[in-house]
Write a protein that holds these residues in place. Structure first.
Motif, PDB file in Angstrom:
ATOM      1  N   UNK A   9      42.600  98.725   4.039  1.00 11.41           N
ATOM      2  CA  UNK A   9      41.585  99.525   3.326  1.00 11.41           C
ATOM      3  C   UNK A   9      40.580  98.628   2.606  1.00 11.41           C
ATOM      4  N   UNK A  10      39.315  98.997   2.681  1.00 13.06           N
ATOM      5  CA  UNK A  10      38.274  98.231   1.987  1.00 13.06           C
ATOM      6  C   UNK A  10      37.838  98.915   0.698  1.00 13.06           C
ATOM      7  N   UNK A  11      38.295 100.144   0.489  1.00 21.87           N
ATOM      8  CA  UNK A  11      37.994 100.881  -0.726  1.00 21.87           C
ATOM      9  C   UNK A  11      39.212 101.709  -1.105  1.00 21.87           C
ATOM     10  N   UNK A  12      39.368 102.014  -2.380  1.00 19.06           N
ATOM     11  CA  UNK A  12      40.547 102.763  -2.823  1.00 19.06           C
ATOM     12  C   UNK A  12      40.623 104.141  -2.190  1.00 19.06           C
ATOM     13  N   UNK A  50      49.194  95.512  -2.479  1.00 20.56           N
ATOM     14  CA  UNK A  50      48.229  94.412  -2.410  1.00 20.56           C
ATOM     15  C   UNK A  50      46.905  94.890  -1.838  1.00 20.56           C
ATOM     16  N   UNK A  51      46.966  95.755  -0.831  1.00 16.92           N
ATOM     17  CA  UNK A  51      45.732  96.307  -0.262  1.00 16.92           C
ATOM     18  C   UNK A  51      44.954  97.074  -1.324  1.00 16.92           C
ATOM     19  N   UNK A  53      44.923  96.484  -4.523  1.00 15.87           N
ATOM     20  CA  UNK A  53      44.306  95.526  -5.447  1.00 15.87           C
ATOM     21  C   UNK A  53      42.987  95.000  -4.886  1.00 15.87           C
ATOM     22  N   UNK A  54      42.987  94.615  -3.611  1.00 15.05           N
ATOM     23  CA  UNK A  54      41.758  94.114  -2.996  1.00 15.05           C
ATOM     24  C   UNK A  54      40.717  95.228  -2.865  1.00 15.05           C
ATOM     25  N   UNK A  55      41.163  96.438  -2.586  1.00 18.17           N
ATOM     26  CA  UNK A  55      40.231  97.557  -2.468  1.00 18.17           C
ATOM     27  C   UNK A  55      39.561  97.848  -3.807  1.00 18.17           C
ATOM     28  N   UNK A  56      40.335  97.775  -4.902  1.00 18.50           N
ATOM     29  CA  UNK A  56      39.752  97.999  -6.221  1.00 18.50           C
ATOM     30  C   UNK A  56      38.688  96.943  -6.520  1.00 18.50           C
TER      31      UNK A  56
END
Length: 490
Positions: A9-12, A50-51, A53-56
């Motif tokens: 995911x690139x966004x929450x 983890x995904x 966290x990066x999305x946020x």
């Protein structure tokens, strides 16, 4: 390319299956300037922590600094890398100002992500846990700690952070993700095949994506037959695994079985080492011990470097290697036993057996033979935690005793926190003298020797279940009754 990375995911808004946790996490990020606290995202592996966290970070326009389990995470390293990022109030790009000081500050945030934060312990990570605690208290930047086991982390660190639990992803939430991947890959599929993958992975979204990719390899359509024959067995019992490795399966099959059993390579090595002499002898045994020694070397490298990719080499040796040491298959039934995980286990076992015997009115032999194995099964790896705390409080156990009973490996923050909570529970019971499950086990040092401790609600239930007789009376009538030592535990 690995589909779990390709479709991360690139966004929450793309994070699936944990809507409540996702929204709490988004609010934590938006309001960070108000509370300035670190956050712990905890839950099972493969569910998107983890995904998220990066999305946020992507949603907020923040850069990221990530320190994961494969890095050397001593106190010095944490302070030098993560600490430097966390303390910097002004970061790269801060020279580009918009005129809105608050907006500039938010735009130039840097999110510090510490993955597998519950695995920072041992000699190589010496100082790491205390460095992280200092870091989250003093940080000028937002910090996200990722953990599988919340209570593996120290109490001080837990108290210094907010925490958000990510739950296992339901099959209903996994199926749409798999369907979307198939669409993007121009891959046809049977709906039942995707449903089977989702259900077989028991809440592990990452595992489901991996299984879909494996089933789709070289195919234009994923069918039920592809999935059923290629899916992983995730529910193999430890004793079935011992049978497979020591008696029945080929090296290749034994290696596959090691992936299916729910134990770490560290514990699997101990299980095999503790039981191999019951099946192997002579040259077979010598060859098996050589492979176990190789497995132990790789496990040592894992502990030294925190590089968990070395686990695969330990698994090759403990499963395939030990199975290859065998001359043919073995028949018959073998009574496998739980390994002695600790060098001081004899002394520790005596202490635990004595405590159970005194508390429950049974012989030490009964405590060893019947009660301890039962408690070990009920509190394996300290799960469920509440029951483990109750056990530690009931029998007044310290860290080494809890570790011995639960088989949790070397003493960890999880075990320490359980003992701390057990002590608090005992103190509370001593003050209240009523209404707690194990109150009968707790007596003040100043209590009159002739005063009988009050009976707990759990003990009352046990007495009723025994037809009005106490556990002590049962023990007097039949000292070898295998359940007598467990009555007042429940």
């Amino acid at each position: 390319m690995d589909w779990t990375e390709k479709y991360r995911p690139t966004t929450l808004s793309e994070v699936r299956g944990n809507d409540k946790a996702r929204d709490e996490f988004a609010e934590w990020g938006r309001s960070w300037d108000d509370h300035r606290k670190a956050v712990i995202l905890h839950g099972s592996p493969g569910i998107g922590k983890t995904s998220a966290a990066h999305a946020l970070a992507n949603d907020m326009g923040w850069k990221t600094v990530e320190l994961n389990a494969s890095d050397k995470r001593t106190g010095d390293v944490i302070e030098r890398f993560a600490g430097r990022a966390a303390m910097n109030a002004t970061l790269a790009g801060s020279s580009e100002k918009t005129g809105d000081e608050s907006a500039d500050r938010r735009r130039n945030r840097q999110l510090v992500i510490l993955d597998e934060a519950d695995n920072i312990h041992g000699n190589y990570d010496r100082g790491g846990a205390s460095a992280i605690t200092r870091l989250v208290k003093e940080s000028e930047q937002p910090i996200v700690l990722i953990a599988n086991e919340f209570y593996e982390m120290s109490r001080g660190l837990r108290n210094a952070c907010e925490d958000i639990e990510f739950r296992d992803v339901s099959a209903r939430s996994i199926v749409p993700v798999l369907r979307d991947i198939c669409r993007r890959e121009s891959l046809e599929y049977d709906s039942d095949a995707l449903q089977h993958i989702a259900e077989a992975n028991g809440g592990d979204l990452r595992g489901a994506v991996n299984d879909l990719q494996a089933a789709a390899e070289g195919k234009e359509k994923v069918t039920v037959e592809d999935v059923v024959t290629g899916s992983r067995d995730q529910s193999m019992d430890i004793f079935a695994f011992l049978d497979a490795v020591l008696k029945e399966q080929s090296p290749q099959e034994a290696l596959q079985s090691s992936y299916a059993v729910d134990e770490t390579p560290d514990d699997l090595t101990k299980w095999i080492e503790g039981n191999v002499t019951k099946v192997y002898e002579g040259e077979e045994l010598a060859r098996a011990y050589e492979f176990l020694a190789n497995a132990d070397r790789w496990l040592g490298r894992v502990r030294a470097s925190q590089n968990y990719s070395y686990w695969r080499y330990a698994g090759d040796n403990l499963a395939a290697g030990v199975a290859a040491s065998r001359d043919g298959t073995k028949g018959g039934w073998t009574r496998f036993g739980r390994p002695q995980f600790w060098p001081s286990s004899d002394k520790t076992a005596d202490y635990v057996a004595r405590k159970i015997a005194e508390r429950s009115g049974v012989s030490m032999d009964t405590a060893r033979r019947d009660v301890i194995p039962f408690l070990a099964a009920m509190t394996h790896h300290c799960k469920p935690r509440e029951l483990t705390v109750a056990m530690a409080a009931a029998y007044d156990l310290e860290e080494s005793h809890v570790s011995f009973v639960t088989g949790s490996g070397e003493t960890t923050n999880k075990v320490e926190s359980i003992v701390e909570d057990a002590r608090a529970l005992r103190e509370e019971q001593m003050k209240e003298h009523s209404g707690s499950a194990f109150e009968g086990a707790v007596r003040s040092d100043d209590a009159d020797d002739d005063e009988e401790p009050p009976t707990s609600t759990v003990e009352d239930a046990a007495v009723a279940a025994n037809g009005g007789e106490t556990a002590d009376a049962d023990a007097a009538d039949d000292e070898d009754d295998g359940q007598s030592g467990l009555d007042d535990f429940f």
